[in-house]
Scaffold this active site. Sequence first.
Site, short mmCIF file in Angstrom:
data_model
loop_
_atom_site.label_atom_id
_atom_site.label_comp_id
_atom_site.label_asym_id
_atom_site.label_seq_id
_atom_site.Cartn_x
_atom_site.Cartn_y
_atom_site.Cartn_z
N ASP A 1 -5.68 3.81 18.17
CA ASP A 1 -4.73 3.47 17.10
C ASP A 1 -3.35 4.06 17.33
OD1 ASP A 1 -6.86 2.31 15.80
OD2 ASP A 1 -7.05 3.86 14.27
N ARG B 1 9.16 2.03 17.53
CA ARG B 1 10.35 1.34 18.03
C ARG B 1 10.23 -0.18 18.00
NH1 ARG B 1 14.07 4.43 21.14
NH2 ARG B 1 14.40 6.21 19.79
N HIS C 1 -8.64 0.58 14.44
CA HIS C 1 -8.68 0.40 12.98
C HIS C 1 -7.52 -0.50 12.57
CE1 HIS C 1 -8.67 2.67 8.81
NE2 HIS C 1 -8.84 1.37 8.68
N ARG D 1 -5.60 -1.57 9.82
CA ARG D 1 -5.41 -1.19 8.41
C ARG D 1 -4.74 -2.32 7.64
NH1 ARG D 1 -5.87 4.73 7.67
NH2 ARG D 1 -5.21 4.30 5.57
N ARG E 1 -0.19 -0.45 9.92
CA ARG E 1 0.75 0.59 10.35
C ARG E 1 0.63 0.92 11.83
NH1 ARG E 1 -1.78 5.76 7.23
NH2 ARG E 1 -1.62 4.34 5.48
N HIS E 2 -0.54 0.67 12.43
CA HIS E 2 -0.63 0.88 13.89
C HIS E 2 -1.18 -0.37 14.58
CE1 HIS E 2 -4.51 2.39 12.48
NE2 HIS E 2 -4.04 3.58 12.14
N THR F 1 -4.35 9.40 7.03
CA THR F 1 -5.48 8.97 7.87
C THR F 1 -6.67 8.84 6.94
OG1 THR F 1 -6.81 9.52 9.81
CG2 THR F 1 -6.03 11.38 8.50
N THR F 2 -7.84 8.47 7.50
CA THR F 2 -9.00 8.24 6.64
C THR F 2 -9.45 9.56 6.03
OG1 THR F 2 -9.59 6.59 8.28
CG2 THR F 2 -11.20 7.03 6.56
N HIS G 1 -13.66 12.12 13.76
CA HIS G 1 -12.48 12.49 12.97
C HIS G 1 -12.08 13.94 13.23
CE1 HIS G 1 -9.65 10.93 9.98
NE2 HIS G 1 -9.36 12.22 9.91
N GLY G 2 -10.94 14.09 13.84
CA GLY G 2 -10.35 15.40 14.04
C GLY G 2 -10.86 16.18 15.24
N GLY H 1 -9.74 10.02 18.68
CA GLY H 1 -8.48 9.32 18.89
C GLY H 1 -7.26 10.20 18.96
N HIS H 2 -6.83 10.69 17.80
CA HIS H 2 -5.52 11.32 17.68
C HIS H 2 -5.30 12.44 18.69
CE1 HIS H 2 -2.46 13.99 15.89
NE2 HIS H 2 -1.89 12.85 15.57
N1 PXP Z 1 -13.89 7.75 13.16
C1 PXP Z 1 -13.36 7.16 12.07
C2 PXP Z 1 -14.25 6.40 11.18
C3 PXP Z 1 -11.97 7.24 11.81
O1 PXP Z 1 -11.47 6.65 10.72
C4 PXP Z 1 -11.15 7.93 12.72
C5 PXP Z 1 -9.69 7.99 12.49
O2 PXP Z 1 -9.15 6.73 12.53
C6 PXP Z 1 -11.75 8.51 13.85
C7 PXP Z 1 -13.12 8.43 14.03
C8 PXP Z 1 -10.94 9.22 14.88
O3 PXP Z 1 -10.36 10.34 14.33
P1 PXP Z 1 -9.27 11.12 15.14
O4 PXP Z 1 -8.15 10.16 15.39
O5 PXP Z 1 -8.90 12.25 14.24
O6 PXP Z 1 -9.91 11.58 16.43
#
Ligand code: PXP
Length: 246
Positions: A11, A20, A45, A47, A51-52, A102-103, A193-194, A215-216
Amino acid sequence: MKHLRLGVNIDHVATIRNARGGVHPDPLRAARIAEAAGADGLTAHLREDRRHISDGDITRLAKELTIPLNFEMAATEEMLRIALDHKPHASCLVPEKREERTTEGGLDVAGGHNMLQSYVTELKSAKIRVSLFIEADQRQLEAAARLGADIVEIHAGAYCDAEDGHRRQQELERIRKAAAIAEDLGLECHAGHGLTFGTVGPIAAIPTIAELNIGHFLIGEAIFIGLENAIQKMRNLMDDARKAVA
Ligand code: PXP
């Protein structure tokens, strides 16, 4: 011991592109690098506010990827239609609020049972695997099983964000327990997530977790060491943690 799959969420390649406008950096190019670096799947994702990731990104990813696409989506008619048009390998239903960064938090499957059932049923009848993004909570797991979901993805945010070691350990135990309950209920268990290089090990060591979606951190780390290196390092940390408990 089961192979632990790595799903790379791209994302935020699109976030940088959209800062940009234009086409650079291209999420599909990132997806190809992820594939070559050892990702087992790709997550994106779409959304509501775009946004991405864009609709065009999803079209290209669905058409050109050779590894499975996990399509993260809110439970809305619009997203259901897009999922049914593209038939990704899996759809992960997530809560979505326009104002969130974020989620935040998992889906309230236990509370939203009736509303979610038709989405699960329609996706499954199109042969799309259904994943529900939930907190590590027994009620939510049981509700996910009742709905007929194939997968639960456990929200790892509270574990990753814990400010001290004691709290982190408590959150880890919650996830470990949830992963065991998921197995008893016949649900495939994912987490995400995270997650970072520093937090992935103990989660990867939970033997009943089949996939991590990250991801992030990977996209951020790619600025310093490159995307391929960042993914390979994550892959190695996951494998080492698994080996240590085998
Ligand atoms: N899993 C789900 C369901 C998410 O919504 C996200 C964030 O979009 C991620 C995993 C990945 O999280 P992160 O970008 O913090 O690694």
